[in-house]
Every structure is written in C-alpha cells, then in structure tokens.
Design a protein around this motif. Structure first.
Motif, mmCIF file in Angstrom:
data_model
loop_
_atom_site.group_PDB
_atom_site.id
_atom_site.type_symbol
_atom_site.label_atom_id
_atom_site.label_comp_id
_atom_site.label_asym_id
_atom_site.label_seq_id
_atom_site.Cartn_x
_atom_site.Cartn_y
_atom_site.Cartn_z
ATOM 1 N N ALA A 150 0.813 -1.219 0.000
ATOM 2 C CA ALA A 150 0.000 0.000 0.000
ATOM 3 C C ALA A 150 0.840 1.261 0.000
ATOM 4 O O ALA A 150 0.414 2.311 -0.496
ATOM 5 C CB ALA A 150 -0.929 -0.008 1.213
ATOM 6 N N ALA A 151 2.054 1.200 0.509
ATOM 7 C CA ALA A 151 2.927 2.385 0.576
ATOM 8 C C ALA A 151 3.596 2.676 -0.754
ATOM 9 O O ALA A 151 4.186 3.746 -0.922
ATOM 10 C CB ALA A 151 3.982 2.189 1.658
ATOM 11 N N GLY A 152 3.499 1.753 -1.708
ATOM 12 C CA GLY A 152 4.189 1.952 -2.986
ATOM 13 C C GLY A 152 5.687 1.991 -2.820
ATOM 14 O O GLY A 152 6.384 2.711 -3.551
ATOM 15 N N ALA A 153 6.203 1.210 -1.872
ATOM 16 C CA ALA A 153 7.635 1.255 -1.553
ATOM 17 C C ALA A 153 8.464 0.516 -2.588
ATOM 18 O O ALA A 153 8.117 -0.578 -3.018
ATOM 19 C CB ALA A 153 7.879 0.650 -0.170
ATOM 20 N N HIS A 154 9.575 1.142 -2.971
ATOM 21 C CA HIS A 154 10.568 0.477 -3.807
ATOM 22 C C HIS A 154 11.565 -0.204 -2.868
ATOM 23 O O HIS A 154 12.387 0.452 -2.230
ATOM 24 C CB HIS A 154 11.288 1.487 -4.698
ATOM 25 C CG HIS A 154 10.459 1.978 -5.834
ATOM 26 N ND1 HIS A 154 9.524 2.985 -5.694
ATOM 27 C CD2 HIS A 154 10.409 1.595 -7.143
ATOM 28 C CE1 HIS A 154 8.947 3.210 -6.863
ATOM 29 N NE2 HIS A 154 9.452 2.383 -7.756
ATOM 30 N N GLY A 202 4.180 6.413 -0.614
ATOM 31 C CA GLY A 202 3.743 7.057 -1.837
ATOM 32 C C GLY A 202 2.886 8.284 -1.572
ATOM 33 O O GLY A 202 2.929 9.253 -2.333
ATOM 34 N N ALA A 203 2.107 8.266 -0.500
ATOM 35 C CA ALA A 203 1.263 9.420 -0.176
ATOM 36 C C ALA A 203 2.114 10.652 0.129
ATOM 37 O O ALA A 203 1.790 11.767 -0.299
ATOM 38 C CB ALA A 203 0.364 9.086 1.008
ATOM 39 N N SER A 207 6.487 10.742 -10.679
ATOM 40 C CA SER A 207 6.056 10.260 -9.376
ATOM 41 C C SER A 207 5.695 8.794 -9.514
ATOM 42 O O SER A 207 4.802 8.436 -10.290
ATOM 43 C CB SER A 207 4.847 11.059 -8.873
ATOM 44 O OG SER A 207 4.384 10.552 -7.637
ATOM 45 N N ALA A 208 6.403 7.924 -8.750
ATOM 46 C CA ALA A 208 6.181 6.478 -8.821
ATOM 47 C C ALA A 208 6.255 5.913 -7.412
ATOM 48 O O ALA A 208 7.332 5.663 -6.881
ATOM 49 C CB ALA A 208 7.227 5.815 -9.713
ATOM 50 N N GLY A 209 5.099 5.744 -6.786
ATOM 51 C CA GLY A 209 5.099 5.209 -5.431
ATOM 52 C C GLY A 209 5.809 6.148 -4.473
ATOM 53 O O GLY A 209 5.520 7.349 -4.418
ATOM 54 N N ASP A 210 6.770 5.605 -3.723
ATOM 55 C CA ASP A 210 7.472 6.416 -2.718
ATOM 56 C C ASP A 210 8.618 7.223 -3.297
ATOM 57 O O ASP A 210 9.374 7.850 -2.549
ATOM 58 C CB ASP A 210 7.995 5.506 -1.605
ATOM 59 C CG ASP A 210 9.066 4.539 -2.103
ATOM 60 O OD1 ASP A 210 9.243 4.416 -3.327
ATOM 61 O OD2 ASP A 210 9.729 3.890 -1.255
ATOM 62 N N THR A 211 8.781 7.243 -4.618
ATOM 63 C CA THR A 211 9.949 7.869 -5.244
ATOM 64 C C THR A 211 9.549 8.924 -6.260
ATOM 65 O O THR A 211 8.604 8.732 -7.037
ATOM 66 C CB THR A 211 10.818 6.792 -5.920
ATOM 67 O OG1 THR A 211 11.233 5.845 -4.930
ATOM 68 C CG2 THR A 211 12.049 7.401 -6.575
ATOM 69 N N ILE A 212 10.283 10.020 -6.260
ATOM 70 C CA ILE A 212 10.144 11.082 -7.260
ATOM 71 C C ILE A 212 11.443 11.144 -8.053
ATOM 72 O O ILE A 212 12.538 11.093 -7.478
ATOM 73 C CB ILE A 212 9.869 12.445 -6.598
ATOM 74 C CG1 ILE A 212 8.511 12.443 -5.906
ATOM 75 C CG2 ILE A 212 9.933 13.577 -7.630
ATOM 76 C CD1 ILE A 212 8.241 13.702 -5.095
ATOM 77 N N ALA A 213 11.317 11.263 -9.370
ATOM 78 C CA ALA A 213 12.487 11.432 -10.240
ATOM 79 C C ALA A 213 12.457 12.824 -10.849
ATOM 80 O O ALA A 213 11.397 13.305 -11.275
ATOM 81 C CB ALA A 213 12.512 10.379 -11.334
ATOM 82 N N VAL A 214 13.607 13.465 -10.880
ATOM 83 C CA VAL A 214 13.781 14.746 -11.559
ATOM 84 C C VAL A 214 14.791 14.513 -12.680
ATOM 85 O O VAL A 214 15.927 14.112 -12.422
ATOM 86 C CB VAL A 214 14.288 15.845 -10.605
ATOM 87 C CG1 VAL A 214 14.424 17.178 -11.346
ATOM 88 C CG2 VAL A 214 13.359 15.980 -9.395
#
Length: 309
Positions: free
Chosen positions: A128-132, A213-214, A276-283
């Motif tokens: 549920a947390a979208g954890a990688h 992810g939230a 935005s992908a789960g608990d991670t943001i990419a720039v």
C-alpha cells in the motif's frame, strides 16, 4: 464351320515380334511421368502435348504461399523480439528494418535489480505504501554508450547530498523553499547519475525516496504546476508544458509532468521532467547549447519511468 474360323487367324498368327527384345529401353508406366514431369503429354487422343500453364500456375501459387508464410514468420519474430530493451538495439542491425537515425541514444541492456527476499514490487497487491524495496541506486538509468559520466553526481557510496539537487534551481528563495519541503516530508535519500554525450547534451537524473507514496505525492505537487513548475531551474526562466510525448509513452503507475524552455533560449536550452512512482520522485534535466533534442529527452524520461514502474 470350324475351318472358317481357323482360316482367318493364320495370317495374323505370327505374334513373335512382341517377344523380340525391344529396340528402345522400357519406359515407365504411363502414370509416373505425369507426376514427375509437367511437360509429359496428356494421354488424350490428340497427339499434341498438353499445355503446361496449370503446373506453372500451381508453382506460382506455391511460391506466393511460401512468400506470405515467410513474411508472417518475420513479422511474428519481430513482434516477439520487441521489448523494453529496444533502446540499445541498432535499427540497422535488423535486416529489412534499416532506417535513417532518429536521434535515439544507444543505452546498454537495462534490467530491474532484484528484490530482497519476500519483498513485493512497488505496485504489487499488499504494498500500500508503494515502496521500492530494491536498492534505489540500482534504479537510476545508466548512461548511454559513448557518454562521459559525471562522477560528482554519484555522491558518497551512491547517495547524493541534498544541496547538490538544490543547486539545479536558480533562485536562493526557491532553493530554501524546496529544501524545507524535503525536510518537512522526511526525505530519506537521493540517488543520482549524470553524463554528457558527444553532441554536448548534459543529462542529470535525481531519484528522491520518501517514506510512502502518499508523502511523495505531496512533494510532487509542491515541485510541479499545471503550466509551469513553481521553482525555476538554472538557465530556464520561462517554461511551458512539454506536450510532445506520444500517447503510447505512458508508463503504468507513473505520473509524469514535463516542461520545455520557452523561446528564445538562454545560453542553453533546458528540458525537465518530474516523475512520481510510489514512494519515489524522479527529476530529469537535459540541457544543451543551441537546441536540446526532443527524442533523446523523451527516450530518457520513458526509460527512467519504466525502471521505477
């Protein structure tokens, strides 16, 4: 009465010639040549040989069937071979599919890192947390072939200090505001990679990981805007939404917002994207003097999205 029947048979009685040795080699049964040699005359009363078009037509039909069968096999093989690692394949290596270069970079083979034993994928049921759970440093896109890597972005043991990311932003106020945003939402760590290709294009990729992810969604909203990001990057004072991505370039479970620098460009043309992908943001940032090409930028963004999805 008996003599009338025997008298006529005497002149035709000598049937010895058929028993004499034949003057020519014996021929095959009349049906065999018709199967092996299309030019054999038809056993019709006419002495003229039968026309050959039907066998030739049959051969043409057979050749056509074989050609279509071969073509179907080729298309099936090409379709099966199409996968997410196509970025590293030279199109000219595939017979019959040679095209002019389209500007894509040749990336090495890209594979997902293994998950720790018993850990679910980021978007699996029960996560549920979208954890990688995989090592975030292994989820950063590798540099393409021929590029010179920026070793400074690897940081210490692959983890980058937050100040290195903040240096991408032009204004001091923006750097302070983003720094506070990351602190307030308990940024765990940053993994990054950068490189410069032979045409002078500079690429920087930053992966920011949070607790859930939230939480990452809140930070993503704080970094992006409907028409332009709230915080400007160095060299890109005015930007617009980049709507050049193909609809087929959407990666499931990954939210993408991309921007392009508005003309006239400054010293460099800057492109940027937030994922935005789960608990991670990419720039993802690409810049180049003159014109930063759209194709390698989109290719890089999509491949990074696939690694996170």
């Amino acid at each position: 009465m008996t003599d009338q029947h025997t008298g006529p048979r005497q002149p035709t009685a000598p049937p010895e010639p058929p028993t004499a040795p034949p003057t020519t080699p014996p021929t095959a049964p009349p049906t065999a040549p018709a199967l092996l040699d299309p030019s054999t005359p038809d056993p019709a009363p006419s002495p003229a040989p039968a026309p050959a078009p039907p066998p030739a037509k049959d051969r043409r039909v057979l050749r056509a069937v074989l050609r279509w069968t071969a073509a179907a096999l080729v298309f099936a093989a090409v379709g099966t071979a199409t996968a997410y690692g196509i970025a590293d394949r030279e199109r000219t290596d595939v017979p019959g599919l040679a095209t002019e270069p389209d500007g894509r970079w040749a990336y090495p083979e890209i594979t997902l890192p293994p998950l720790p034993a018993g850990s679910p994928a980021p978007f699996a049921d029960g996560n549920a947390a979208g954890a990688h759970h995989a090592d975030l440093r292994e989820l950063v896109l590798p540099a393409p072939e021929g590029a010179v890597e920026d070793k400074a972005l690897r940081g210490t043991d692959g983890w980058l200090a937050t100040k290195e990311l903040l240096a991408e932003y032009a204004e001091k106020e923006d750097r302070e505001e983003i720094g506070q945003l990351l602190t307030d939402h308990a940024l765990r760590h940053i993994a990054a990679r950068g490189w410069t290709t032979q045409d002078g294009t500079r690429t920087r990729i930053y992966l920011l990981q949070f607790g859930t992810g939230a939480v990452a969604d809140v930070v993503f909203d704080g970094l992006t805007g409907p028409r332009a990001p709230d915080h400007g990057l160095r060299g890109a004072p005015e930007v617009v939404l980049d709507e050049g991505f193909s609809p087929d370039a959407v990666v499931q479970d990954v939210t993408r917002t991309a921007y392009d620098e508005a003309k006239p460009y400054g010293g460099e043309h800057v492109r940027q994207a937030y994922l935005s992908a789960g608990d991670t943001i990419a720039v993802v940032v690409q810049s180049r003097k003159g014109d930063a090409k759209a194709v390698p930028f989109q290719q890089t963004v999509v491949l990074q999205s696939q690694l996170l999805g």
